[in-house]
Design an enzyme around this catalytic site. Structure first.
Site, PDB file in Angstrom:
ATOM      1  N   ASP A 135       1.538  -1.078   0.141  1.00  0.00           N
ATOM      2  CA  ASP A 135       0.285  -0.333   0.243  1.00  0.00           C
ATOM      3  C   ASP A 135       1.003   1.181   0.225  1.00  0.00           C
ATOM      4  O   ASP A 135       2.401   1.281  -0.305  1.00  0.00           O
ATOM      5  CB  ASP A 135      -0.891   0.053   1.285  1.00  0.00           C
ATOM      6  CG  ASP A 135      -1.958   0.702   1.003  1.00  0.00           C
ATOM      7  OD1 ASP A 135      -2.020   1.815   0.464  1.00  0.00           O
ATOM      8  OD2 ASP A 135      -2.926  -0.589   0.436  1.00  0.00           O
ATOM      9  N   HIS A 145       2.257   1.692  -3.635  1.00  0.00           N
ATOM     10  CA  HIS A 145       1.337   2.654  -3.763  1.00  0.00           C
ATOM     11  C   HIS A 145       1.900   3.850  -4.052  1.00  0.00           C
ATOM     12  O   HIS A 145       1.007   5.462  -4.730  1.00  0.00           O
ATOM     13  CB  HIS A 145      -0.303   2.806  -3.011  1.00  0.00           C
ATOM     14  CG  HIS A 145      -0.922   1.469  -2.859  1.00  0.00           C
ATOM     15  ND1 HIS A 145      -1.849   1.983  -2.322  1.00  0.00           N
ATOM     16  CD2 HIS A 145      -0.963   0.372  -4.079  1.00  0.00           C
ATOM     17  CE1 HIS A 145      -2.851   0.525  -3.181  1.00  0.00           C
ATOM     18  NE2 HIS A 145      -2.053  -0.483  -3.423  1.00  0.00           N
TER      19      HIS A 145
END
Ligand code: NAG
Ligand code: NAG
Ligand code: NAG
Length: 401
Positions: free
Chosen positions: A227, A250
């Site tokens: 993430d 991310h």
């Protein structure tokens, strides 16, 4: 990464004098040291050492003066462990030479696994690894947060809560169940030389999530997760991030903002000398629509970034919605103001390398010297909605008109 100088022992007979008051260096450096093994910690990777570590912390915390708690080499299997102040110690060091390994029974946990809270002058430092292993693989299948907004969150590996003057360095965090590290409501934190990793497909394993802090420095670290690399949530001020490598994951994000009632502004953010490799975003500011409270995200400088194979290197998204179903009733209540992206270069894996999707018009977005090329055949593109950006210097892709 620069090798860091090791502290040098002070000559025993040296005198430190302030006005006419002199103390020997030995006195000035009077450090009381405790060893977790003397409190019953086994460090054999099997026995549960939670109670022993918490008992050792309580003793160290309750000792006046400068105190070090050593967790010697070994693997310490522990459940939720809360290391709380306020302490008698004027400064306390949690010296992790071994590995802390998380229990896997989720029923034992609340919001976090290891929690340092209400401590002033805390140092958490690792040696020979200093590993914090969340053993997340066993819990990831139970995490529904990537698909459901009202999900139950899994425990964060290390939570810093309500501390003053904290240093965290030379620590490795692997396979957290949820976030690796969360900073909540701290003042003055310095974090450096961290290694954080979890597989690219592990859910919500954000590297460092920060919320409602003032004065945070994060530098010289490598973060690869499933993430966000570092996420800067609501209510943060004076955040400086430098020389962090992100990827996979991310990328770096401010937000998501505007989801809950009563969120604070986010101001004075400086992010510099970063590298991103194979991440979804480079730097992203994301805010939800339909925000229940109005707030500001303002005064941010993102500069000197190298992007390698990043899907979307520069992105402001005020219509953030990671779920299948989102209402689009109101524009985001978060006002984005005075945001500069400067000296950003590298490659994108999608054609739109610069995406500026503002709700209410953004104010004072500046792009200076941007050089991003698409790995595919065509050149890169910019896409803007209500961005009203100003362009300075070299621009590739071409600015939005
Ligand atoms: C070091 O600190 C302890 C605990 O405060 C105290 O009892 C001891 O006298 C100190 N030693 C020196 C050399 O200052
Ligand atoms: C924290 O450290 C500072 C500087 O060494 C010292 O002045 C202060 O008293 C310490 N605070 C506490 C609560 O121990
Ligand atoms: C766009 O920016 C310019 C200069 O910063 C400003 O004068 C103008 O009012 C802005 N327009 C909107 C729609 O915000």
């Amino acid at each position: 990464m620069e090798p860091r100088p090791r502290p040098v022992a002070v000559a025993v007979n040296a005198l430190l004098c302030v006005l006419s008051l002199c103390v020997s260096a030995a006195e000035a450096e009077n450090v009381t040291t405790y060893d977790a093994k003397n409190f019953g910690a086994k460090g054999n990777g099997v026995d549960d050492d939670t109670k022993a570590l918490v008992a050792a912390w309580k003793k160290a915390c309750g000792t006046p003066g400068t105190v070090t708690l050593v967790i010697p080499p070994g693997t310490y299997y522990i459940g939720p462990a809360h290391f709380h102040g306020p302490c008698e110690a004027v400064a306390i060091t949690f010296f992790l030479q071994g590995v802390l390994m998380a229990a896997t029974d989720l029923k034992r946990f609340g919001n976090d696994w290891i929690e340092f809270g209400w401590v002033t002058n805390l140092t958490v430092v690792g040696q020979n690894g200093g590993v914090i292993d969340g053993q997340g693989a066993a819990s990831w299948p139970f995490n529904k947060c990537p698909v459901r907004k009202d999900c139950k969150v899994l425990p964060t590996s290390v939570m810093f809560l309500n501390n003053q003057n904290t240093v965290v360095r030379d620590i490795t965090s692997v396979n957290s169940k949820f976030f690796h590290i969360a900073l909540l409501h701290n003042n003055n934190m310095r974090m450096s030389n961290l290694r954080i990793h979890a597989p690219e497909n592990s859910p919500n394993t954000d590297g460092i999530h920060i919320e409602r802090n003032t004065g945070v420095i994060i530098s010289d670290s490598r973060i690869g997760t499933g993430d966000d690399c570092i996420s800067i949530g609501q209510g943060n001020h004076n955040i400086y991030i430098a020389r962090v490598h992100c990827g996979p994951g991310h990328g770096m994000s401010v937000g998501s903002l505007g989801r809950y009632v009563g969120e604070g502004d986010v101001t004075s953010i400086h992010v510099t000398d970063m590298t991103f490799q194979g991440t979804m975003n480079g730097v992203r500011i994301k805010t939800w629509e339909n925000s229940p409270t109005k707030s500001f995200a303002a005064r941010m400088l993102f500069e000197n970034m190298v992007m390698k194979d990043v899907q979307t290197p520069i992105i402001i998204d005020q219509k953030y919605c990671p779920y299948y179903n989102c209402e689009h009733r109101y524009v985001s209540g978060v006002t984005i103001e005075d945001i500069k992206f400067k000296n950003i270069k590298g490659t994108s894996t999608l054609p739109v390398a610069v995406l500026l999707r503002c709700g209410v018009p953004c104010r004072g977005v500046v792009l200076q010297n941007v050089d991003l090329s698409y790995n595919g055949q065509a050149g890169t593109l910019s896409h803007c909605e209500n961005a009203n950006a100003t362009y300075v210097g070299y621009q590739h892709p071409q600015p939005c008109i």
